[in-house]
Design a protein around this motif. Structure first.
Motif, PDB file in Angstrom:
ATOM      1  N   GLU A  53      52.205  43.600  40.032  1.00 60.34           N
ATOM      2  CA  GLU A  53      51.335  43.929  38.903  1.00 60.34           C
ATOM      3  C   GLU A  53      49.880  43.614  39.221  1.00 60.34           C
ATOM      4  N   THR A  54      49.666  42.513  39.922  1.00 62.14           N
ATOM      5  CA  THR A  54      48.303  42.163  40.329  1.00 62.14           C
ATOM      6  C   THR A  54      47.730  43.256  41.221  1.00 62.14           C
ATOM      7  N   ALA A  55      48.537  43.744  42.148  1.00 64.01           N
ATOM      8  CA  ALA A  55      48.086  44.823  43.030  1.00 64.01           C
ATOM      9  C   ALA A  55      47.738  46.069  42.219  1.00 64.01           C
ATOM     10  N   LEU A  56      48.558  46.411  41.246  1.00 64.97           N
ATOM     11  CA  LEU A  56      48.282  47.590  40.416  1.00 64.97           C
ATOM     12  C   LEU A  56      46.984  47.433  39.629  1.00 64.97           C
ATOM     13  N   VAL A  57      46.788  46.255  39.075  1.00 65.49           N
ATOM     14  CA  VAL A  57      45.562  46.004  38.302  1.00 65.49           C
ATOM     15  C   VAL A  57      44.340  46.149  39.200  1.00 65.49           C
ATOM     16  N   LEU A  58      44.410  45.578  40.399  1.00 69.06           N
ATOM     17  CA  LEU A  58      43.249  45.597  41.292  1.00 69.06           C
ATOM     18  C   LEU A  58      43.036  46.948  41.965  1.00 69.06           C
ATOM     19  N   GLU A  59      44.111  47.609  42.345  1.00 69.73           N
ATOM     20  CA  GLU A  59      43.982  48.863  43.092  1.00 69.73           C
ATOM     21  C   GLU A  59      43.808  50.081  42.192  1.00 69.73           C
ATOM     22  N   LYS A  60      44.509  50.095  41.065  1.00 68.83           N
ATOM     23  CA  LYS A  60      44.499  51.277  40.202  1.00 68.83           C
ATOM     24  C   LYS A  60      43.696  51.085  38.921  1.00 68.83           C
ATOM     25  N   GLY A  61      43.380  49.823  38.591  1.00 61.07           N
ATOM     26  CA  GLY A  61      42.607  49.557  37.385  1.00 61.07           C
ATOM     27  C   GLY A  61      43.385  49.763  36.098  1.00 61.07           C
ATOM     28  N   ILE A  62      44.701  49.659  36.180  1.00 64.59           N
ATOM     29  CA  ILE A  62      45.509  49.871  34.977  1.00 64.59           C
ATOM     30  C   ILE A  62      45.866  48.538  34.336  1.00 64.59           C
ATOM     31  N   THR A  63      46.278  48.598  33.086  1.00 68.69           N
ATOM     32  CA  THR A  63      46.769  47.403  32.414  1.00 68.69           C
ATOM     33  C   THR A  63      48.288  47.470  32.355  1.00 68.69           C
ATOM     34  N   ILE A  64      48.895  46.316  32.356  1.00 68.32           N
ATOM     35  CA  ILE A  64      50.351  46.213  32.344  1.00 68.32           C
ATOM     36  C   ILE A  64      50.799  45.922  30.918  1.00 68.32           C
ATOM     37  N   SER A  65      51.664  46.768  30.407  1.00 67.42           N
ATOM     38  CA  SER A  65      52.156  46.627  29.038  1.00 67.42           C
ATOM     39  C   SER A  65      52.838  45.273  28.846  1.00 67.42           C
ATOM     40  N   GLY A  66      52.500  44.626  27.750  1.00 69.21           N
ATOM     41  CA  GLY A  66      53.131  43.353  27.416  1.00 69.21           C
ATOM     42  C   GLY A  66      52.500  42.144  28.074  1.00 69.21           C
ATOM     43  N   LYS A  67      51.509  42.353  28.902  1.00 74.66           N
ATOM     44  CA  LYS A  67      50.831  41.235  29.566  1.00 74.66           C
ATOM     45  C   LYS A  67      49.493  40.985  28.881  1.00 74.66           C
ATOM     46  N   PRO A  68      49.110  39.714  28.755  1.00 75.40           N
ATOM     47  CA  PRO A  68      47.839  39.402  28.085  1.00 75.40           C
ATOM     48  C   PRO A  68      46.631  39.988  28.821  1.00 75.40           C
ATOM     49  N   LEU A  69      45.657  40.421  28.049  1.00 73.73           N
ATOM     50  CA  LEU A  69      44.429  40.961  28.630  1.00 73.73           C
ATOM     51  C   LEU A  69      43.741  39.913  29.494  1.00 73.73           C
ATOM     52  N   LYS A  70      43.817  38.652  29.084  1.00 76.82           N
ATOM     53  CA  LYS A  70      43.175  37.585  29.863  1.00 76.82           C
ATOM     54  C   LYS A  70      43.738  37.517  31.281  1.00 76.82           C
ATOM     55  N   ASP A  71      45.025  37.819  31.446  1.00 76.23           N
ATOM     56  CA  ASP A  71      45.616  37.799  32.785  1.00 76.23           C
ATOM     57  C   ASP A  71      45.029  38.901  33.662  1.00 76.23           C
ATOM     58  N   HIS A  72      44.807  40.055  33.068  1.00 79.56           N
ATOM     59  CA  HIS A  72      44.192  41.160  33.800  1.00 79.56           C
ATOM     60  C   HIS A  72      42.760  40.800  34.208  1.00 79.56           C
ATOM     61  N   LEU A  73      42.026  40.244  33.252  1.00 76.10           N
ATOM     62  CA  LEU A  73      40.632  39.889  33.520  1.00 76.10           C
ATOM     63  C   LEU A  73      40.524  38.779  34.561  1.00 76.10           C
ATOM     64  N   GLU A  74      41.451  37.827  34.520  1.00 77.73           N
ATOM     65  CA  GLU A  74      41.453  36.764  35.529  1.00 77.73           C
ATOM     66  C   GLU A  74      41.648  37.347  36.927  1.00 77.73           C
ATOM     67  N   ALA A  75      42.566  38.288  37.053  1.00 82.13           N
ATOM     68  CA  ALA A  75      42.828  38.899  38.361  1.00 82.13           C
ATOM     69  C   ALA A  75      41.594  39.654  38.854  1.00 82.13           C
TER      70      ALA A  75
END
Length: 89
Positions: A53-75
């Motif tokens: 999921e971290t790779a997807l967030v960083l490479e594709k810029g997508i958000t993962i359903s059910g995961k906190p926004l803060k986790d995406h922003l931290e990554a």
């Protein structure tokens, strides 16, 4: 032999090794390591994103359903900070 001379010698050895590596190989390795370092560092701090999921967030810029926004922003922030540190090093 002084410490500066030892460092200079090691730098020459490293530069010689870099010239022998296939073009693009180091960039691929660095990319993979940045994702792994970001995932591991954030996981230690309680981030719920998996490595994939971290790779997807960083490479594709997508958000993962059910995961906190803060986790995406931290990554994203960690990856940017790591890039900045490597850039100025």
């Amino acid at each position: 032999m002084t410490a500066a001379a030892k460092i200079s010698g090691k730098k020459r050895q490293l530069d010689a090794l870099k010239r022998r590596v296939r073009p693009g190989a180091l960039e691929g390795l660095e990319h993979s390591q940045r994702i792994d370092i970001t995932y591991t560092s954030n996981a230690i701090e309680g981030n719920t994103l998996t490595a994939g999921e971290t790779a997807l967030v960083l490479e594709k810029g997508i958000t993962i359903s059910g995961k906190p926004l803060k986790d995406h922003l931290e990554a994203i922030d960690h990856a940017r900070a790591l890039s900045w540190v490597l850039e100025i090093a």
